[in-house]
Design a protein around this motif. Structure first.
Motif, PDB file in Angstrom:
ATOM      1  N   GLU A  66     -12.314 -25.031  -4.049  1.00 14.04           N
ATOM      2  CA  GLU A  66     -11.514 -26.027  -4.744  1.00 14.04           C
ATOM      3  C   GLU A  66     -10.502 -25.086  -5.605  1.00 14.04           C
ATOM      4  O   GLU A  66      -9.296 -25.096  -5.847  1.00 14.04           O
ATOM      5  CB  GLU A  66     -12.149 -26.943  -5.795  1.00 14.04           C
TER       6      GLU A  66
ATOM      7  N   GLU B 270      -7.975 -23.377  -3.584  1.00  9.13           N
ATOM      8  CA  GLU B 270      -6.992 -24.038  -3.144  1.00  9.13           C
ATOM      9  C   GLU B 270      -5.926 -24.481  -4.350  1.00  9.13           C
ATOM     10  O   GLU B 270      -4.681 -24.504  -4.064  1.00  9.13           O
ATOM     11  CB  GLU B 270      -7.575 -25.461  -2.561  1.00  9.13           C
ATOM     12  N   LEU B 271      -6.281 -24.541  -5.216  1.00  6.83           N
ATOM     13  CA  LEU B 271      -5.488 -24.840  -6.591  1.00  6.83           C
ATOM     14  C   LEU B 271      -4.719 -23.660  -6.983  1.00  6.83           C
ATOM     15  O   LEU B 271      -3.424 -23.731  -7.142  1.00  6.83           O
ATOM     16  CB  LEU B 271      -6.283 -25.190  -7.688  1.00  6.83           C
ATOM     17  N   HIS B 272      -5.389 -22.342  -7.088  1.00  9.24           N
ATOM     18  CA  HIS B 272      -4.656 -21.311  -7.395  1.00  9.24           C
ATOM     19  C   HIS B 272      -3.419 -20.789  -6.444  1.00  9.24           C
ATOM     20  O   HIS B 272      -2.378 -20.194  -6.857  1.00  9.24           O
ATOM     21  CB  HIS B 272      -5.336 -20.407  -7.829  1.00  9.24           C
TER      22      HIS B 272
ATOM     23  N   TYR C 282      -0.581 -23.686  -5.882  1.00 20.23           N
ATOM     24  CA  TYR C 282      -0.311 -24.256  -7.230  1.00 20.23           C
ATOM     25  C   TYR C 282       0.904 -25.048  -7.101  1.00 20.23           C
ATOM     26  O   TYR C 282       1.256 -26.099  -7.778  1.00 20.23           O
ATOM     27  CB  TYR C 282      -0.324 -23.409  -8.187  1.00 20.23           C
TER      28      TYR C 282
ATOM     29  N   VAL D  24       0.755 -28.855  -5.570  1.00 16.49           N
ATOM     30  CA  VAL D  24      -0.288 -29.786  -6.316  1.00 16.49           C
ATOM     31  C   VAL D  24       0.565 -31.013  -6.827  1.00 16.49           C
ATOM     32  O   VAL D  24       1.893 -30.953  -6.946  1.00 16.49           O
ATOM     33  CB  VAL D  24      -0.966 -29.246  -7.313  1.00 16.49           C
TER      34      VAL D  24
ATOM     35  N   LYS E 292       3.256 -29.034 -12.594  1.00 11.39           N
ATOM     36  CA  LYS E 292       2.243 -28.520 -11.762  1.00 11.39           C
ATOM     37  C   LYS E 292       1.247 -27.764 -12.529  1.00 11.39           C
ATOM     38  O   LYS E 292       0.089 -27.766 -12.044  1.00 11.39           O
ATOM     39  CB  LYS E 292       2.978 -28.035 -10.761  1.00 11.39           C
TER      40      LYS E 292
ATOM     41  N   ARG F 279      -1.125 -29.544 -14.193  1.00  8.64           N
ATOM     42  CA  ARG F 279      -2.092 -29.964 -13.310  1.00  8.64           C
ATOM     43  C   ARG F 279      -3.330 -29.222 -12.987  1.00  8.64           C
ATOM     44  O   ARG F 279      -4.682 -29.189 -12.816  1.00  8.64           O
ATOM     45  CB  ARG F 279      -1.502 -30.754 -11.995  1.00  8.64           C
ATOM     46  N   VAL F 280      -2.725 -28.006 -12.437  1.00  7.92           N
ATOM     47  CA  VAL F 280      -3.558 -26.839 -12.126  1.00  7.92           C
ATOM     48  C   VAL F 280      -4.827 -26.435 -13.199  1.00  7.92           C
ATOM     49  O   VAL F 280      -5.918 -26.324 -13.174  1.00  7.92           O
ATOM     50  CB  VAL F 280      -2.750 -25.506 -11.626  1.00  7.92           C
TER      51      VAL F 280
ATOM     52  N   GLU G 157      -7.330 -29.244 -13.956  1.00  2.31           N
ATOM     53  CA  GLU G 157      -8.280 -29.219 -12.786  1.00  2.31           C
ATOM     54  C   GLU G 157      -9.198 -28.034 -13.056  1.00  2.31           C
ATOM     55  O   GLU G 157     -10.545 -28.098 -12.507  1.00  2.31           O
ATOM     56  CB  GLU G 157      -7.634 -29.417 -11.600  1.00  2.31           C
ATOM     57  N   THR G 158      -8.725 -26.931 -13.332  1.00  2.00           N
ATOM     58  CA  THR G 158      -9.515 -25.733 -13.158  1.00  2.00           C
ATOM     59  C   THR G 158     -10.359 -25.681 -14.151  1.00  2.00           C
ATOM     60  O   THR G 158     -11.642 -25.281 -14.114  1.00  2.00           O
ATOM     61  CB  THR G 158      -8.532 -24.400 -13.616  1.00  2.00           C
TER      62      THR G 158
END
Length: 264
Positions: A121, A124-126, A129, A132, A244, A247-248, A251-252
């Motif tokens: 996860e 995918e986020l990092h 980014y 997202v 964005k 958001r990252v 979520e992180t």
């Protein structure tokens, strides 16, 4: 809320430049650097061969410890998750400041699976980014400003708003509100977004530091972050980026917090 810190890790794969044996014709046009390691053959692009950074030896060790279904991708994501684990970071805080991280071969399959899922996860986020869903921050534009005017969205120097600390009476950064420029203010940034750290600064603090107009004294060259927004034809690019990254960050922190929970 635990604090997260982004960790640089070895990429999943790397490129090794191909060395042509003496006496053979090299048609790649590339300068030789290294021989390809035994057992690391891969696809060749422009004189470079793609090499897997997870070796067959490591894969064998992990499969013996955890099961034959373990893959190289699992190991990669496990390492990325482990490097974000608050318990690991706290236990090895001193060592991590002086040397590359060392990770013991895991023996607990359930914990391995948890860290692997978290690592997947986080990667995918990092990595993605910019793709997202932006966090729903509030973008306030002064009534006297024209939202359709490119100048309304130009950045000179981002900064946090200020608030009074009730304990000290001093002015401190209000990390829920960013002063974009004299016409635009970004509000409702979750406070926990600033718990996602890139080294000594939060990810959003890095945005503030990097997105300002600067002139190099020696060369006279002006670094203007608005140029990229102009180039891609999106006046709102920096505003979108802030949403964005928020958001990252949120979520992180959420993912990293699950790693602190009791896994029993």
């Amino acid at each position: 809320m635990c604090r997260s810190q982004h960790s640089s890790a070895l990429p999943r794969r790397r490129g090794e430049q191909i060395r042509t044996p003496a006496g053979e014709l090299d048609l790649s046009g590339a300068t030789a650097i290294t021989q390809i390691s035994p057992g690391q053959a891969g696809e060749v692009f422009d004189g470079y061969r793609r090499v897997d950074n997870i070796t067959d030896e490591i894969l064998s060790i992990y499969q013996q410890a955890l099961g034959v279904d373990i893959t190289k991708d699992d190991i990669f994501y496990f390492v990325y998750g482990q490097l974000h684990d608050p318990g690991y970071r706290e236990a090895y805080e001193t060592d991590l400041k002086k040397m590359l991280p060392h990770i013991e071969t895991p023996t607990d399959r359930r914990r391995f699976d948890q860290l692997t899922a978290a690592g997947r996860e986080l990667v995918e986020l990092h990595v993605n980014y910019e793709d997202v869903e932006p966090y729903p921050v509030t973008v306030d534009v002064k009534k006297t400003a024209d939202p359709g005017d490119r100048e309304t969205w130009r950045v000179q120097k981002l900064r946090w708003a200020k608030r009074t600390d009730p304990d000290t009476g001093k002015n401190v950064d209000d990390v829920t509100t960013m002063i974009y420029n004299s016409k635009v203010t970004i509000r409702d940034i979750p406070e926990e977004a600033n718990h996602y750290m890139l080294g000594s600064r939060s990810a959003l603090a890095w945005i503030i530091d990097r997105h300002q107009v600067k002139k190099d004294k020696a060369s006279g060259i002006i670094n203007d972050p608005n140029d990229w927004a102009d180039e891609i034809g999106n006046p709102h690019y920096i505003v979108d980026l802030i949403a964005k990254v928020t958001r990252v960050a949120v979520e992180t922190v959420r993912i990293v917090d699950t790693l602190s929970e009791d896994t029993e």
